[in-house]
Write a protein that holds these residues in place. Structure first.
Motif, mmCIF file in Angstrom:
data_model
loop_
_atom_site.group_PDB
_atom_site.id
_atom_site.type_symbol
_atom_site.label_atom_id
_atom_site.label_comp_id
_atom_site.label_asym_id
_atom_site.label_seq_id
_atom_site.Cartn_x
_atom_site.Cartn_y
_atom_site.Cartn_z
ATOM 1 N N ALA A 107 26.395 39.502 21.122
ATOM 2 C CA ALA A 107 24.999 39.295 20.646
ATOM 3 C C ALA A 107 24.350 39.617 22.081
ATOM 4 C CB ALA A 107 24.434 37.826 20.524
ATOM 5 N N LYS A 110 22.380 44.847 21.062
ATOM 6 C CA LYS A 110 22.117 45.701 19.982
ATOM 7 C C LYS A 110 20.162 45.157 20.811
ATOM 8 C CE LYS A 110 21.446 44.485 15.924
ATOM 9 N NZ LYS A 110 20.860 43.661 14.734
ATOM 10 N N PHE A 128 24.918 46.859 13.567
ATOM 11 C CA PHE A 128 26.114 46.041 14.476
ATOM 12 C C PHE A 128 25.555 44.508 13.122
ATOM 13 C CE2 PHE A 128 24.234 47.893 17.768
ATOM 14 C CZ PHE A 128 25.063 47.532 19.252
ATOM 15 N N THR A 130 29.020 42.556 13.514
ATOM 16 C CA THR A 130 29.104 41.667 13.510
ATOM 17 C C THR A 130 29.138 41.455 15.313
ATOM 18 O OG1 THR A 130 31.551 41.899 12.003
ATOM 19 C CG2 THR A 130 31.164 40.253 13.858
ATOM 20 N N GLU A 131 28.360 40.461 15.007
ATOM 21 C CA GLU A 131 27.638 39.875 16.392
ATOM 22 C C GLU A 131 28.186 38.328 16.981
ATOM 23 O OE1 GLU A 131 23.606 41.706 17.713
ATOM 24 O OE2 GLU A 131 23.180 41.237 15.478
ATOM 25 N N THR A 133 28.350 35.075 18.980
ATOM 26 C CA THR A 133 27.712 34.408 20.214
ATOM 27 C C THR A 133 28.432 33.235 20.571
ATOM 28 O OG1 THR A 133 27.164 33.040 18.328
ATOM 29 C CG2 THR A 133 25.424 35.011 18.702
#
Length: 277
Positions: A107, A110, A128, A130-131, A133
């Protein structure tokens, strides 16, 4: 994406190598800060489904396209993985070439790319899917076909927000900036009249970021620099990675370690694995 960092003709200097069944590396020269020879490397994994996973994409040259076609002519899905906040500059060209893509990244990337796109037209908006965190790192799943072959750890305590993967069928660990293995001999092997270890800046950085001997300087870098702000979180990530079964270690910068990758990782990460300095 300045010419001071990447080769002007990557086609002529890239080394393409199959290092394990269904695992191919693309190794190229790369200059950190325009002067330190650390090299760059993409890793291609063909999944049992026929899909491709591309880690740290490098230049998509005609020879690379030919190699990809020989691996699988028309993959159902291409996973494009930016394994940290730095290894993303070729994402747009790969996403254009493979419109059926699934982009994976930490994350924040982007937003970083959106800002960079204001001055660099080669960096385009992307989807995107899949991000990672800090909050979702232990619950996030990618897709059933991907998760059937890979385990992954988000080292959010690292300044670059590192994503580390292990491909279980080939027993291969794939990472970006977590561990270096300098000098970048393979990555500079096709550059005429160039010594991968030459230059005062390269020698200095290479003295810190290598796996020779007891690797004490890289241990110190991991402990006093990269993990300093959250040693507990950093240590948890290193122990999770250290618990995976792997034999090969593929870094983005420096030499690939085949067969003894687990031993190399445990040596460099030793202060975290032993929970002592």
């Amino acid at each position: 994406m300045t010419s001071k960092l990447i080769p002007s003709d990557p086609e002529s200097v890239m080394v393409i190598r199959d290092i394990a069944p269904n695992v191919t590396t693309l190794s190229v020269p790369f200059l950190r800060f325009g002067r330190i020879k650390i090299g760059g490397r993409a890793t291609i994994v063909k999944l049992q489904s026929g899909s491709l996973a591309i880690f740290s994409p490098v230049a998509l040259t005609p020879t690379v396209q030919s190699k990809l076609s020989s691996i699988t002519p028309s993959p159902p899905t291409t996973y494009l993985i930016a394994p940290d906040m730095e290894h993303h500059i070729f994402l747009s060209s790969w996403a254009t070439h493979y419109p059926r893509n699934h982009i994976i990244a930490p994350a924040g990337l982007k937003e970083k790319r959106l800002e960079q796109s204001k001055t660099d037209p080669s960096i385009t908006p992307l989807d995107f899917k899949t991000e990672f965190t800090k909050e979702n790192k232990y619950s996030l799943k990618i897709t059933p076909e991907f998760d059937a072959e890979f385990s992954y750890e988000f080292v959010d305590a690292h300044p670059n927000k590192e994503l580390v993967f292990v491909h279980h069928p080939s027993r291969t660990l794939i990472e970006a900036d977590l561990i270096f293995n300098l000098p970048a001999v393979e990555q500079y092997s096709r550059v005429p009249d160039t010594d991968a270890a030459s230059g005062w800046a390269t020698k200095l950085f290479g003295g810190l970021q290598n796996t020779r001997g007891d690797a004490v300087w890289q241990k110190r870098m991991l402990w006093y620099a990269f993990g300093a702000k959250d040693r507990v979180g950093f240590g948890e990530s290193m122990r999770r990675i250290g618990g995976w079964g792997f034999e090969n270690l593929v870094p983005c910068h420096g030499e690939t370690v085949l067969g003894t990758g687990k031993e190399t990782f445990r040596k460099v990460a030793g202060w975290y694995l032993d929970e002592k300095k």
